[in-house]
Write an enzyme that holds these catalytic residues in place. Structure first.
Site, PDB file in Angstrom:
ATOM      1  N   GLY A 289       0.843  -1.187   0.000  1.00 45.84           N
ATOM      2  CA  GLY A 289       0.000   0.000   0.000  1.00 45.84           C
ATOM      3  C   GLY A 289       0.877   1.235   0.000  1.00 45.84           C
ATOM      4  O   GLY A 289       2.079   1.158   0.287  1.00 45.84           O
TER       5      GLY A 289
ATOM      6  N   GLN B 127       3.013   9.917   1.614  1.00 46.23           N
ATOM      7  CA  GLN B 127       4.345   9.329   1.428  1.00 46.23           C
ATOM      8  C   GLN B 127       5.044   9.828   0.169  1.00 46.23           C
ATOM      9  O   GLN B 127       6.244   9.603  -0.005  1.00 46.23           O
ATOM     10  CB  GLN B 127       4.264   7.797   1.396  1.00 46.23           C
ATOM     11  CG  GLN B 127       3.895   7.191   2.758  1.00 46.23           C
ATOM     12  CD  GLN B 127       3.788   5.689   2.664  1.00 46.23           C
ATOM     13  OE1 GLN B 127       2.747   5.165   2.279  1.00 46.23           O
ATOM     14  NE2 GLN B 127       4.856   4.990   2.972  1.00 46.23           N
TER      15      GLN B 127
ATOM     16  N   CYS C 283       7.099  -0.661   6.371  1.00 40.63           N
ATOM     17  CA  CYS C 283       6.566   0.533   5.711  1.00 40.63           C
ATOM     18  C   CYS C 283       7.626   1.045   4.757  1.00 40.63           C
ATOM     19  O   CYS C 283       8.814   1.032   5.086  1.00 40.63           O
ATOM     20  CB  CYS C 283       6.245   1.594   6.761  1.00 40.63           C
ATOM     21  SG  CYS C 283       5.677   3.157   6.070  1.00 40.63           S
ATOM     22  N   LEU C 284       7.203   1.498   3.581  1.00 36.73           N
ATOM     23  CA  LEU C 284       8.171   1.998   2.603  1.00 36.73           C
ATOM     24  C   LEU C 284       8.873   3.268   3.086  1.00 36.73           C
ATOM     25  O   LEU C 284       9.901   3.639   2.544  1.00 36.73           O
ATOM     26  CB  LEU C 284       7.476   2.246   1.261  1.00 36.73           C
ATOM     27  CG  LEU C 284       6.925   0.984   0.575  1.00 36.73           C
ATOM     28  CD1 LEU C 284       6.068   1.366  -0.619  1.00 36.73           C
ATOM     29  CD2 LEU C 284       8.051   0.047   0.150  1.00 36.73           C
TER      30      LEU C 284
ATOM     31  N   HIS D 142      -3.047   0.704   8.541  1.00 37.82           N
ATOM     32  CA  HIS D 142      -1.706   1.263   8.324  1.00 37.82           C
ATOM     33  C   HIS D 142      -1.773   2.437   7.332  1.00 37.82           C
ATOM     34  O   HIS D 142      -1.210   3.506   7.592  1.00 37.82           O
ATOM     35  CB  HIS D 142      -0.782   0.151   7.811  1.00 37.82           C
ATOM     36  CG  HIS D 142       0.608   0.589   7.497  1.00 37.82           C
ATOM     37  ND1 HIS D 142       1.709   0.120   8.184  1.00 37.82           N
ATOM     38  CD2 HIS D 142       1.094   1.441   6.555  1.00 37.82           C
ATOM     39  CE1 HIS D 142       2.797   0.689   7.690  1.00 37.82           C
ATOM     40  NE2 HIS D 142       2.459   1.484   6.699  1.00 37.82           N
ATOM     41  N   GLU D 143      -2.469   2.237   6.217  1.00 39.08           N
ATOM     42  CA  GLU D 143      -2.521   3.283   5.188  1.00 39.08           C
ATOM     43  C   GLU D 143      -3.329   4.483   5.664  1.00 39.08           C
ATOM     44  O   GLU D 143      -2.955   5.637   5.404  1.00 39.08           O
ATOM     45  CB  GLU D 143      -3.086   2.737   3.875  1.00 39.08           C
ATOM     46  CG  GLU D 143      -2.258   1.630   3.224  1.00 39.08           C
ATOM     47  CD  GLU D 143      -0.775   1.941   3.114  1.00 39.08           C
ATOM     48  OE1 GLU D 143      -0.408   3.121   2.934  1.00 39.08           O
ATOM     49  OE2 GLU D 143       0.035   1.000   3.240  1.00 39.08           O
TER      50      GLU D 143
ATOM     51  N   HIS E  71      -1.347   6.790   7.831  1.00 36.86           N
ATOM     52  CA  HIS E  71      -0.482   7.707   7.078  1.00 36.86           C
ATOM     53  C   HIS E  71      -1.207   9.018   6.758  1.00 36.86           C
ATOM     54  O   HIS E  71      -0.602  10.095   6.781  1.00 36.86           O
ATOM     55  CB  HIS E  71      -0.047   7.080   5.748  1.00 36.86           C
ATOM     56  CG  HIS E  71       1.153   6.193   5.832  1.00 36.86           C
ATOM     57  ND1 HIS E  71       2.371   6.640   6.258  1.00 36.86           N
ATOM     58  CD2 HIS E  71       1.328   4.877   5.509  1.00 36.86           C
ATOM     59  CE1 HIS E  71       3.254   5.638   6.202  1.00 36.86           C
ATOM     60  NE2 HIS E  71       2.640   4.551   5.759  1.00 36.86           N
TER      61      HIS E  71
HETATM   62 NI    NI Z   1       3.508   2.688   5.385  1.00 42.78          NI
END
Ligand code: NI
Length: 190
Positions: free
Chosen positions: A49, A54, A102-103, A143-144, A147
């Site tokens: 995701g 981000q 997480c990226l 999680h998304e 963000h």
């Molecule tokens: Ni993330």
């Protein structure tokens, strides 16, 4: 359409809560361009995701997709989903501890997530959705959506001794986590 740089923890933009997208703007070039970039960037990074914050866009838009993901081989599939102005309601108190990555963060760690949630959002055509999500898929949604509020999973890690780099996770924690989470996925079906 392009692959955009992904912001890393410490970048102040990751901490700015995103603003709602005006439904009248969804069809426009700007919002559709951000959506295309999110999808390209998520796929390029093998993410499950990616949220607009981000890539430095203060818009409440997240994309999710899990096919055969080498980053998260235990994750059940998620068809490509574009969630605009997503809202989550917890349906009960059942929790599961998920080892997340997480990226935007170079670590993994354990986070408690709700197992059963209701999600309401608009898709990229502006069509409203009202769905129930369970298990790891519900975890990905939480999680998304975090963000979009400027929250990173690392803020929610209860037991900080579970924090590890990806290499150390592979070496010391992966097998036990996969065994536990595979049994969980089999039980809840998602
Ligand atoms: Ni993330």
């Amino acid at each position: 359409m392009s692959v955009r740089p992904i912001l890393s923890i410490g970048d102040p933009e990751l901490r700015v809560p995103a603003g709602e997208v005006d439904p009248d703007d969804i069809a426009g070039e700007r919002v559709q361009g951000v959506i295309d970039d999110l999808i390209d960037t998520m796929r390029d990074a093998n993410g499950a995701g990616l949220a607009a914050t981000q890539i430095g866009e203060r818009l409440r838009i997240a994309v999710m997709e899990v096919t055969d993901n080498p980053r998260y081989p235990y994750k059940p599939r998620i068809p490509l989903t574009v969630a605009i102005n997503p809202v989550i309601d917890f349906l009960d108190d059942e929790l599961v501890e998920i080892n997340e990555g997480c990226l935007s963060v170079p670590l993994r760690g354990n986070v408690e997530r709700h197992v059963n949630i209701r999600v309401r959002y608009l898709d990229r055509d502006g069509i409203p959705h009202d769905e129930t999500m369970r298990g790891l898929t519900a975890g990905t949604w939480q999680h998304e959506c975090d963000h979009l509020d400027g929250v990173l999973f690392i803020d929610r890690v209860g037991d900080r001794t579970t924090l590890s780099t990806w290499d150390e996770f592979e070496q010391h924690h992966r097998d036990a986590f996969i065994e536990r989470i595979t049994a969980f996925v089999e039980r809840v079906g998602s």
